[in-house]
Design a protein around this motif. Structure first.
Motif, mmCIF file in Angstrom:
data_model
loop_
_atom_site.group_PDB
_atom_site.id
_atom_site.type_symbol
_atom_site.label_atom_id
_atom_site.label_comp_id
_atom_site.label_asym_id
_atom_site.label_seq_id
_atom_site.Cartn_x
_atom_site.Cartn_y
_atom_site.Cartn_z
ATOM 1 N N GLY A 153 0.684 -1.114 0.197
ATOM 2 C CA GLY A 153 0.342 -0.104 -0.402
ATOM 3 C C GLY A 153 0.765 1.160 -0.006
ATOM 4 O O GLY A 153 1.856 1.450 -0.376
ATOM 5 N N THR A 154 0.465 1.898 1.123
ATOM 6 C CA THR A 154 1.329 3.569 1.084
ATOM 7 C C THR A 154 2.509 3.559 2.221
ATOM 8 O O THR A 154 2.707 4.285 2.115
ATOM 9 C CB THR A 154 0.415 4.716 1.065
ATOM 10 O OG1 THR A 154 0.050 4.404 2.337
ATOM 11 C CG2 THR A 154 -0.656 4.895 0.382
ATOM 12 N N GLY A 155 3.047 1.985 2.535
ATOM 13 C CA GLY A 155 3.059 2.303 3.368
ATOM 14 C C GLY A 155 2.882 2.295 4.886
ATOM 15 O O GLY A 155 2.277 3.021 5.503
ATOM 16 N N GLY A 156 3.916 1.538 5.849
ATOM 17 C CA GLY A 156 3.693 1.378 7.968
ATOM 18 C C GLY A 156 2.795 0.395 7.216
ATOM 19 O O GLY A 156 1.691 -0.087 9.097
ATOM 20 N N GLY A 157 2.502 -0.425 7.071
ATOM 21 C CA GLY A 157 1.382 -1.720 6.608
ATOM 22 C C GLY A 157 1.966 -2.457 5.562
ATOM 23 O O GLY A 157 2.420 -2.027 4.904
#
Length: 242
Positions: free
Chosen positions: A86-90
């Protein structure tokens, strides 16, 4: 004296034999064939990624950013995996595994594991063909797992109420096998999930809960066409330390 029609008869017989062999030698469907057939409504979260084969291998695209994602498609072992960051962080990990029953009919497992940077959750769907259509058999093909199957009563009591509710709902993740037939179910715990937690070091030292993943194994019974929970206590769980 040989019949003039013998060459024609032999040719027809040979053609019929070859046609029979071709029909009998039809290749069995692969895990990718089944992936394409299963309707989106039967996928966990009703989300199905489109997979495409290129010269460099199989790819899909992120649901959030549309970025290209490399996918593992192992038709020999009946396994598919890809991770959407996704957009990062998970991230969201999707796994698909093909299991064959004793009569060679298929059971397809589809697992999604989600990590948001703080907690990890999971969902699983088990489906099989039925009269030209697909049906969900999750409730009968896999045991209904509870947190108590992973954690002892002291650990459960120490969990924050909101965390316990989240874990009960979808806190169990399922890791499908690329080789073999054993599925691993797990729950991930962090110190921040405990009531009245102080600093991380003291939380780890005083916690009645294990830190990290607590796992159980689910064994495939091809004769029954379902999974059974291994009776062994989970390694690293509070219960196994007694």
């Amino acid at each position: 004296m040989l019949s003039k029609n013998l060459p024609i008869t032999l040719a027809l017989a040979l053609g019929l034999a070859l046609a029979t062999l071709e029909v009998g030698a039809a290749a069995p469907k692969s895990v990718m064939d089944y992936y394409q057939e299963v309707p989106t409504s039967l996928f966990p979260s009703e989300t199905k990624y489109e997979l495409k084969q290129t010269k460099g291998g199989w790819i899909t695209h992120s649901m959030d950013t549309e970025a290209e994602i490399s996918a593992t498609v192992d038709t020999k072992n009946g396994f598919i995996q890809f991770i959407d960051e996704g957009t990062g962080g998970g991230d969201v990990k999707t796994q698909v595994a093909l299991f064959l029953k004793e009569d060679k009919s298929p059971l397809v497992a589809i697992s999604t594991s989600m990590f948001d940077g703080m907690a990890s959750t999971g969902r699983i769907a088990l489906v099989e063909p039925d009269g030209g259509k697909w049906k969900a058999v999750t409730s009968t093909a896999i045991p209904a797992l509870r947190l108590a199957d992973f954690l002892d009563s002291k650990c459960l009591a120490a969990l924050r109420e909101d965390v316990r509710g989240m874990l009960e709902k979808e806190g169990i993740r399922f890791t499908l096998p690329r080789q073999g037939t054993t599925v691993r179910a797990s729950v991930m715990l962090t110190p921040s999930m405990l009531e009245g937690v102080g600093d991380e070091a003291s939380a780890k030292a005083n916690s009645p809960c294990p830190t990290g993943d607590v796992s159980r194994e689910l064994k495939w019974d091809k004769k029954a066409g379902r999974f059974t929970l291994d009776a062994a206590k989970p390694k690293g769980s509070a219960a196994s330390k007694k």
